[in-house]
Design a protein around this motif. Sequence first.
Motif, mmCIF file in Angstrom:
data_model
loop_
_atom_site.group_PDB
_atom_site.id
_atom_site.type_symbol
_atom_site.label_atom_id
_atom_site.label_comp_id
_atom_site.label_asym_id
_atom_site.label_seq_id
_atom_site.Cartn_x
_atom_site.Cartn_y
_atom_site.Cartn_z
ATOM 1 N N UNK A 123 0.680 -1.748 0.251
ATOM 2 C CA UNK A 123 -0.435 0.182 -0.034
ATOM 3 C C UNK A 123 1.252 1.119 0.033
ATOM 4 N N UNK A 124 1.779 1.281 0.955
ATOM 5 C CA UNK A 124 2.560 2.589 0.846
ATOM 6 C C UNK A 124 3.667 2.594 -0.935
ATOM 7 N N UNK A 125 3.724 1.620 -0.776
ATOM 8 C CA UNK A 125 4.436 2.117 -2.496
ATOM 9 C C UNK A 125 3.669 2.548 -3.163
ATOM 10 N N UNK A 126 1.807 1.789 -3.317
ATOM 11 C CA UNK A 126 1.125 1.872 -4.524
ATOM 12 C C UNK A 126 0.840 3.884 -4.080
ATOM 13 N N UNK A 127 1.452 4.093 -2.811
ATOM 14 C CA UNK A 127 0.162 5.342 -2.636
ATOM 15 C C UNK A 127 1.950 6.379 -3.480
ATOM 16 N N UNK A 128 3.250 5.530 -2.741
ATOM 17 C CA UNK A 128 3.971 6.462 -3.259
ATOM 18 C C UNK A 128 4.207 6.619 -5.272
ATOM 19 N N UNK A 129 3.930 5.667 -5.436
ATOM 20 C CA UNK A 129 3.858 5.392 -7.272
ATOM 21 C C UNK A 129 2.894 5.951 -7.852
ATOM 22 N N UNK A 130 1.411 6.676 -6.729
ATOM 23 C CA UNK A 130 0.353 7.016 -7.485
ATOM 24 C C UNK A 130 1.077 8.840 -7.698
ATOM 25 N N UNK A 131 1.395 9.244 -5.998
ATOM 26 C CA UNK A 131 1.708 10.419 -5.983
ATOM 27 C C UNK A 131 3.009 11.001 -7.253
ATOM 28 N N UNK A 132 4.155 10.111 -7.574
ATOM 29 C CA UNK A 132 5.025 10.339 -8.623
ATOM 30 C C UNK A 132 3.817 10.708 -9.971
ATOM 31 N N UNK A 133 2.852 9.745 -10.363
ATOM 32 C CA UNK A 133 1.888 9.258 -10.937
ATOM 33 C C UNK A 133 0.841 10.396 -11.202
ATOM 34 N N UNK A 134 0.830 11.239 -10.682
ATOM 35 C CA UNK A 134 -0.261 12.535 -10.760
ATOM 36 C C UNK A 134 -0.060 13.140 -11.569
ATOM 37 N N UNK A 135 0.544 13.579 -11.805
ATOM 38 C CA UNK A 135 0.287 14.853 -12.882
ATOM 39 C C UNK A 135 -0.634 13.721 -14.050
ATOM 40 N N UNK A 136 -0.914 14.825 -15.546
ATOM 41 C CA UNK A 136 -1.966 14.174 -15.942
ATOM 42 C C UNK A 136 -0.293 13.595 -17.467
ATOM 43 N N UNK A 137 -0.935 12.701 -17.795
ATOM 44 C CA UNK A 137 -0.983 11.724 -18.998
ATOM 45 C C UNK A 137 1.437 10.973 -18.297
ATOM 46 N N UNK A 138 1.580 10.722 -17.192
ATOM 47 C CA UNK A 138 2.643 9.968 -16.016
ATOM 48 C C UNK A 138 2.505 9.190 -16.514
ATOM 49 N N UNK A 139 1.343 8.112 -16.879
ATOM 50 C CA UNK A 139 1.084 6.385 -17.268
ATOM 51 C C UNK A 139 1.411 6.696 -18.619
ATOM 52 N N UNK A 140 2.003 7.633 -19.503
ATOM 53 C CA UNK A 140 2.267 7.643 -20.746
ATOM 54 C C UNK A 140 3.867 7.482 -20.999
ATOM 55 N N UNK A 141 4.745 8.304 -19.371
ATOM 56 C CA UNK A 141 5.590 8.119 -19.802
ATOM 57 C C UNK A 141 6.501 7.126 -19.348
ATOM 58 N N UNK A 142 7.809 6.203 -20.499
ATOM 59 C CA UNK A 142 8.343 5.382 -19.865
ATOM 60 C C UNK A 142 9.140 5.601 -18.462
ATOM 61 N N UNK A 143 9.650 6.806 -18.416
ATOM 62 C CA UNK A 143 10.515 7.424 -17.333
ATOM 63 C C UNK A 143 10.192 7.320 -15.744
ATOM 64 N N UNK A 144 8.959 7.542 -15.502
ATOM 65 C CA UNK A 144 8.217 7.604 -14.693
ATOM 66 C C UNK A 144 7.259 6.410 -13.917
ATOM 67 N N UNK A 145 7.120 5.736 -15.088
ATOM 68 C CA UNK A 145 7.269 3.962 -15.376
ATOM 69 C C UNK A 145 7.895 3.216 -14.510
#
Length: 209
Positions: free
Chosen positions: A96-118
């Motif tokens: 759950x901690x990993x998921x929350x941290x990752x979602x904060x990193x991915x919060x910016x619109x379009x982040x899920x399309x970023x190879x580096x953020x993934x």
Amino acid sequence: MMNKSGKRNHRAKDLITIGICTVIMKVLYLVVFMPFMPIISVTLPIVWGVCMLVSAPVYLLMTYKVAKRGTVLLFCTVMGLFNALMGYIILLPFMLMAGIICELIMWKQGSYRSFWRNTVTYSIYSALSLVGSYLPIYLYGNEYFAQAGFTGELAEVYSKYAMSPVWVSVAVIATMILAVIGCFIGRKLLKKHFIKSGIISASAVKGTL
């Protein structure tokens, strides 16, 4: 009404995709881990990293295909519940901690399309899941082994590495490095196979892979 129905169906597809990818990754962990068992006494610090390397393409497939906020948090939650059902309840808060941290990193619109953020989120998930597996051994020792069903040589090996901050650090660093390498391999596979086969839309990932 049609729009609402369409949205519900789309959400259902997303949940199914996340669920299937989570199961595939869990199976891959088990398949990859088993050949290392005879030599686990010397390979334990890198085993989880190898699991992360092999399963990275599935993670990228999931994040690029769903590409919505909450994807990694839901994935980590489901993975944590899997572990809890297998008796490793201590891993759930780390997931759950990993998921929350990752979602904060991915919060910016379009982040899920970023190879580096993934790639960053996958390495964080990999590291925290590893730490979550070592920490209870460090904290509870033999009591944890008894609950987890570890006996004999396996318990001794895990104890040897879990009790050593140096080896834990080596394992975490190795895991993150192998996770990143796995993402680069996954990027090539996405380009070569999944986009060509139509599993992922080429237009959706244009310029991001």
